[in-house]
Design an enzyme around this catalytic site. Sequence first.
Site, mmCIF file in Angstrom:
data_model
loop_
_atom_site.group_PDB
_atom_site.id
_atom_site.type_symbol
_atom_site.label_atom_id
_atom_site.label_comp_id
_atom_site.label_asym_id
_atom_site.label_seq_id
_atom_site.Cartn_x
_atom_site.Cartn_y
_atom_site.Cartn_z
ATOM 1 N N CYS A 170 33.650 43.293 35.913
ATOM 2 C CA CYS A 170 32.472 42.405 35.323
ATOM 3 C C CYS A 170 31.257 43.106 34.737
ATOM 4 O O CYS A 170 30.634 42.845 33.720
ATOM 5 C CB CYS A 170 32.228 41.336 36.328
ATOM 6 S SG CYS A 170 33.219 40.865 37.624
ATOM 7 N N CYS A 224 34.115 44.798 40.611
ATOM 8 C CA CYS A 224 33.156 44.130 39.675
ATOM 9 C C CYS A 224 32.005 45.097 39.286
ATOM 10 O O CYS A 224 31.743 45.130 37.855
ATOM 11 C CB CYS A 224 32.639 42.824 40.500
ATOM 12 S SG CYS A 224 30.943 42.092 39.561
ATOM 13 N N HIS A 264 25.798 49.788 42.822
ATOM 14 C CA HIS A 264 26.818 50.274 44.285
ATOM 15 C C HIS A 264 25.529 50.479 45.457
ATOM 16 O O HIS A 264 25.927 49.849 46.558
ATOM 17 C CB HIS A 264 27.419 51.406 43.910
ATOM 18 C CG HIS A 264 28.372 51.511 42.896
ATOM 19 N ND1 HIS A 264 28.604 52.607 42.155
ATOM 20 C CD2 HIS A 264 29.269 50.734 42.387
ATOM 21 C CE1 HIS A 264 29.775 52.426 41.549
ATOM 22 N NE2 HIS A 264 29.985 51.129 41.549
ATOM 23 N N LEU A 309 30.247 49.013 48.535
ATOM 24 C CA LEU A 309 30.698 47.777 48.406
ATOM 25 C C LEU A 309 30.457 46.921 47.377
ATOM 26 O O LEU A 309 29.718 47.659 46.349
ATOM 27 C CB LEU A 309 29.837 46.727 49.741
ATOM 28 C CG LEU A 309 30.249 47.424 51.105
ATOM 29 C CD1 LEU A 309 29.038 46.911 52.145
ATOM 30 C CD2 LEU A 309 31.523 47.003 51.616
ATOM 31 N N PHE A 319 14.153 21.660 24.536
ATOM 32 C CA PHE A 319 14.594 21.837 22.933
ATOM 33 C C PHE A 319 13.923 23.165 22.536
ATOM 34 O O PHE A 319 12.712 23.502 22.846
ATOM 35 C CB PHE A 319 14.000 20.688 22.327
ATOM 36 C CG PHE A 319 14.611 20.671 21.035
ATOM 37 C CD1 PHE A 319 16.045 20.329 20.555
ATOM 38 C CD2 PHE A 319 14.110 21.127 19.996
ATOM 39 C CE1 PHE A 319 16.561 20.319 19.331
ATOM 40 C CE2 PHE A 319 14.740 20.963 18.625
ATOM 41 C CZ PHE A 319 15.786 20.451 18.302
HETATM 42 P P1 FAD Z 1 38.057 43.774 44.405
HETATM 43 O O1 FAD Z 1 36.584 43.462 43.764
HETATM 44 O O2 FAD Z 1 38.984 44.457 43.409
HETATM 45 O O3 FAD Z 1 37.972 44.463 45.778
HETATM 46 C C1 FAD Z 1 39.050 45.063 46.404
HETATM 47 C C2 FAD Z 1 38.599 46.073 47.118
HETATM 48 O O4 FAD Z 1 39.467 46.633 47.916
HETATM 49 C C3 FAD Z 1 38.139 47.201 46.372
HETATM 50 O O5 FAD Z 1 36.642 47.654 46.771
HETATM 51 C C4 FAD Z 1 38.908 48.361 46.822
HETATM 52 O O6 FAD Z 1 38.409 49.844 47.029
HETATM 53 C C5 FAD Z 1 39.588 48.012 48.328
HETATM 54 N N1 FAD Z 1 40.668 48.483 48.771
HETATM 55 C C6 FAD Z 1 41.909 48.442 47.952
HETATM 56 N N2 FAD Z 1 42.692 48.985 48.920
HETATM 57 C C7 FAD Z 1 42.273 49.334 50.018
HETATM 58 C C8 FAD Z 1 42.613 49.811 51.387
HETATM 59 N N3 FAD Z 1 43.884 49.993 51.803
HETATM 60 N N4 FAD Z 1 41.803 49.887 52.389
HETATM 61 C C9 FAD Z 1 40.240 49.585 52.395
HETATM 62 N N5 FAD Z 1 39.878 49.110 50.967
HETATM 63 C C10 FAD Z 1 40.756 48.947 50.101
HETATM 64 N N6 FAD Z 1 35.197 37.629 37.027
HETATM 65 C C11 FAD Z 1 33.991 36.871 36.722
HETATM 66 O O7 FAD Z 1 34.054 35.755 37.352
HETATM 67 N N7 FAD Z 1 33.195 37.047 35.670
HETATM 68 C C12 FAD Z 1 33.498 38.188 34.943
HETATM 69 O O8 FAD Z 1 32.709 38.362 33.930
HETATM 70 C C13 FAD Z 1 34.565 39.043 35.245
HETATM 71 N N8 FAD Z 1 34.773 39.997 34.375
HETATM 72 C C14 FAD Z 1 35.899 40.908 34.631
HETATM 73 C C15 FAD Z 1 35.998 41.988 33.646
HETATM 74 C C16 FAD Z 1 37.149 42.889 33.839
HETATM 75 C C17 FAD Z 1 37.838 43.998 33.051
HETATM 76 C C18 FAD Z 1 38.083 42.513 34.996
HETATM 77 C C19 FAD Z 1 39.428 43.375 35.410
HETATM 78 C C20 FAD Z 1 37.880 41.491 35.924
HETATM 79 C C21 FAD Z 1 36.897 40.625 35.634
HETATM 80 N N9 FAD Z 1 36.611 39.588 36.382
HETATM 81 C C22 FAD Z 1 35.523 38.608 36.302
HETATM 82 C C23 FAD Z 1 37.413 39.288 37.672
HETATM 83 C C24 FAD Z 1 36.639 39.849 38.861
HETATM 84 O O9 FAD Z 1 36.172 41.228 38.736
HETATM 85 C C25 FAD Z 1 37.509 39.905 40.017
HETATM 86 O O10 FAD Z 1 38.084 38.422 40.421
HETATM 87 C C26 FAD Z 1 36.821 40.028 41.446
HETATM 88 O O11 FAD Z 1 36.392 41.280 41.329
HETATM 89 C C27 FAD Z 1 37.855 40.263 42.648
HETATM 90 O O12 FAD Z 1 37.381 40.569 43.745
HETATM 91 P P2 FAD Z 1 37.993 40.987 45.214
HETATM 92 O O13 FAD Z 1 37.063 41.032 46.013
HETATM 93 O O14 FAD Z 1 39.382 40.146 45.054
HETATM 94 O O15 FAD Z 1 38.689 42.257 44.502
HETATM 95 C C1 COM Z 2 28.899 41.786 42.556
HETATM 96 C C2 COM Z 2 29.587 42.104 43.658
HETATM 97 S S1 COM Z 2 28.881 42.973 41.303
HETATM 98 S S2 COM Z 2 29.479 41.175 44.846
HETATM 99 O O1 COM Z 2 30.240 39.907 44.565
HETATM 100 O O2 COM Z 2 28.174 40.893 45.192
HETATM 101 O O3 COM Z 2 29.844 41.663 46.253
#
Ligand code: FAD
Ligand code: COM
Length: 528
Positions: free
Chosen positions: A81, A76, A130, A72, A506
Amino acid sequence: MDVSRNSVSMEQWSSIIDERMLDDEPVLNLQRDGEGTYDAVFIGGGAAGRFGAAYLRALGGRPLVIDRWPFLGGSCPHQACVPHHLFSESAALLDRERLLDGKLWFGLGERKVSILDVVEVFRHGRVAAHAFMNWQTKAQLEVEYVLNAPARVLPPGSTPGSDGARHTVEAAGRAFSAKNVVLGIGARQNPLDAPGADLPGIFDFATLVEELDYEPRRAVIIGGSKVAVEYGSFFQAAGCATTILTRSPLLATQSLHHVDADLRRYVVEGMRKRGVEIVEGSSLLEIKGGDRVERVIASGPDGEMLEFECDFVFNGTGESPNSELPRQWLGVDTGPRGEILVDKRMRTSVECVYAVGDIIGPPMEMFKARKCGMTAARNIMGEAFEFDFSEYPDFFHTTYDVTWVGLSEEEARAQSNDIVVIQMPPKGMADGEIPLPCSEGTMLYAFLRPEFSGFQKCVVDGRSRRILGFHHVGYGAKDAFQYLDYLLRRPEGLTIDEMGQMNELFLNPEHFIQLCRLRAGRRELVDL
Ligand code: FAD
Ligand code: COM
């Protein structure tokens, strides 16, 4: 494998995840063997899905999370991130080594530092995050999940309406019935659109950590996203000469709002002083090479042809929502950039289907993903709860933390003719003329290379005395900005006088409290 009845330690989770990364055996953590109807099935266990499910459980509901990865937390901790912060922290440390080279104990010189080594550190360590996500979600949050199994939603209407069930979700060869479905399957990197875009040696944030197997020495970055700036700053700090090719002026793209012009100038000039070549107004035409990329051809701002030698290309053009499958499954409405359209309660166009996180489009940030999940959960559990994410504090890294909230000076001046600015270094002074801000993390710069000691600005409405915006380049201020955002956006806002009443620790990362106090005594406010 079924861990439903086992207590699984962190160490066991690490081994399970390492094994499951190599096969497609599902991991089941279910109550009542997954029978009965779930209040919501969250498809995607990233920040949006995991937080949504946890909140729904906390409210007394029954959530199920399904993810195609064996852990899960989503992108990120795996590719986004967490590696970004590892690279940016490395960049800040390397920057200090380079800028202070030959002074005190510093002695890195021109030496190249291995990017691949830092990537390897991440690859070897990431399973800890993870494992924690799986452990916490099962042991502490008591959320059911199915991992290492892509999910699919059956078309609406194929579910018998018993027990309030409206949807059926298939995963791991099983069918789960749900009153609601929450779509949170994230976004993916936009592909490069030019001849040669499939050559070896072209990476993005995800493939960098999965596939890099050589040491880059000359990098070209396509795009001007936050990721482009962050990763480009890291590559350059490691000693890999870096060029950024961007269509819009760097950090002036529509996707970044409220970037103050003085802050932008300090940041972009600072990147150039560190050796990053930035070509604004350029478009990728072709990537050339053989066994690996060798050259990038682009058009320049005046239509001229530009050519850049390289052994590494990084795609920093931004991401698009993964909305194709949900559209096929459910016919949810999408917007022009593929984002699933939702209202402020995260409801899509299809009944009892919500969408959360990156899949609904920008801002693609963690706070939004997690709070979207929470919003969906609250609505599913019967509350009419809205989430407006049009305003928020923002940040990115160069070799600094760059942080801001509220209006830029230009935006404030467009609204009022009585704007007062408190700034460090003060307006009219060149970078380095005085060794300020001289705050947390910049003390060595202040004494040895003053022009690199950062930038701070506070924008105040002279009439109401309310603070309209804070802007910061330095270190350690992200934390404060989370709370400043909250204070600024209260109906009563935050005045310069209230700032002056706060107790600073400070030397603090941003000097706004003490600077506001120096002016708060005046009836007619003036710049500082
Ligand atoms: P995700 O975390 O991408 O989760 C989607 C999930 O869906 C995945 O686990 C995937 O395996 C699953 N999935 C896909 N298809 C299927 C399916 N058919 N069935 C079941 N599961 C599926 N944001 C910040 O606030 N701070 C930061 O420093 C930051 N750094 C970043 C750095 C990078 C390089 C990038 C690319 C993004 C960064 N972000 C940051 C943005 C942040 O990572 C995302 O906004 C956030 O992770 C989005 O979460 P989400 O749950 O929408 O998507
Ligand atoms: C953080 C992932 S790295 S989550 O937002 O706690 O699920």
